[in-house]
Design an enzyme around this catalytic site. Structure first.
Site, PDB file in Angstrom:
ATOM      1  CG  ASP A   1      -2.071   0.962   1.177  1.00 34.64           C
ATOM      2  OD1 ASP A   1      -3.151   0.666   0.637  1.00 34.64           O
ATOM      3  OD2 ASP A   1      -1.854   2.063   1.703  1.00 34.64           O
TER       4      ASP A   1
ATOM      5  CG  ASP B   1      -5.986  -4.003  -4.270  1.00 35.66           C
ATOM      6  OD1 ASP B   1      -6.978  -3.314  -3.961  1.00 35.66           O
ATOM      7  OD2 ASP B   1      -4.828  -3.739  -3.898  1.00 35.66           O
TER       8      ASP B   1
ATOM      9  CG  HIS C   1      -5.372  -3.483  -0.526  1.00 30.74           C
ATOM     10  ND1 HIS C   1      -4.378  -3.037  -1.372  1.00 30.74           N
ATOM     11  CD2 HIS C   1      -5.231  -2.773   0.630  1.00 30.74           C
ATOM     12  CE1 HIS C   1      -3.671  -2.086  -0.779  1.00 30.74           C
ATOM     13  NE2 HIS C   1      -4.161  -1.914   0.438  1.00 30.74           N
TER      14      HIS C   1
END
Length: 290
Positions: free
Chosen positions: A107, A239, A267
């Site tokens: 991320d 994701d 994700h």
């Protein structure tokens, strides 16, 4: 097992950066693996990676300021920008005098980690990037853009905790067990403790006037310097945020990268498939030993 703390049996450590306590974990001995999380997670996300690799490596995981067990200053005490987070990580690496660092990032951790590597390239050697970005995004999901709406976004994220609640439902493809859900959300139990979550969302540039746009632009222009370094891309292909388009852009930047696509992971690929992700990381580093 009914308590998230049983899943997180690590000793907390701290350094001070500009008067703020910066929390980190430091487990095992050997070549350094630096684990850098994104939003809205913290070092709890890395628990299986730490447990799985600390017998061979010195595994260090950090909590960004405002996240996890680090201090959570108000916005008038800390800027909450990408440039500042990169500076924090650079200073952390230098304070611990880390060398031959292998970055493992997820991320926002990708942008922060790669940003630090650009600042001190002599200290970084290998890279594992997962569902992340280190360049300007071509699009921003509508649900993220809504968080930018003045007042409404802040009330939703900091007041009603909707960002974390949505992440716990939508970031993993498999239902998260109760203690895992509790652990991921544990440090973010009040308006003030969620300041970094909101500021992370606000720090996503929607146009070139944004404070962090130039930071991402510079990163986009410079990360190619690591093209000859060992790079591994591990991607949860379901994701909705860091979609396979982001993976493709990394492949264009790092054409020699080792690529692993996890078709059933989202994700939070580390939560969906730790039995795949941890060995992939370990095998990659074993084959590209320093």
């Amino acid at each position: 097992m009914n308590d998230w703390r049983a899943l997180y049996p690590f000793e907390s450590r701290f350094v001070e950066i500009d008067g703020h306590r910066y929390h980190y974990l430091d487990e095992g001995q050997g070549p350094v693996l630096l684990l850098v999380h994104g939003n809205p997670t913290w070092t709890f996300l890395w628990r299986d990676v730490i447990k799985g690799l600390r017998d061979r490596y010195r595994v260090i995981a950090v909590d960004h300021i405002g996240c996890g067990l680090s201090d959570k200053p108000s916005p008038d005490q800390y800027p909450y920008t990408l440039a500042r987070r990169i500076e924090d990580l650079r200073r952390f690496v230098e304070q611990l005098d880390l060398h031959d660092v292998s970055l493992v990032a997820h991320d926002w951790g990708g942008a922060i980690g790669m940003g630090a590597a650009i600042e001190i390239p002599e200290r970084f050697r290998r890279f594992v990037l997962m569902n992340t970005a280190a360049f300007r995004a071509r699009r921003c999901p509508r649900r993220i853009r809504l968080c930018h709406v003045p007042l409404l976004g802040q009330v939703a994220v900091q007041g009603f905790n909707l960002f974390i609640r949505a992440a716990l439902r939508q970031a993993a493809e498999k239902p998260l067990a109760g203690p895992v859900r509790e652990g991921l959300a544990a440090p973010y139990d009040s308006w003030s403790s969620r300041v970094a979550i909101y500021r992370f969302v606000c720090d996503i540039p929607l146009d070139s006037r944004h404070t962090s746009y130039s930071t991402l632009l510079r990163m986009e222009q410079e990360i190619g310097r690591f093209r000859e370094h060992p790079v591994c891309l591990i991607w949860g292909m379901r994701d909705w945020c860091f979609t396979p388009d982001f993976l493709q852009r990394f492949i264009e930047i790092f054409p020699a990268a080792e690529v692993h696509r996890l078709p059933d992971a989202g994700h939070y690929l580390i939560e969906d498939a730790p039995e795949q992700v941890v060995p992939l990381i370990g095998d990659f580093f074993a084959r590209h030993a320093i």
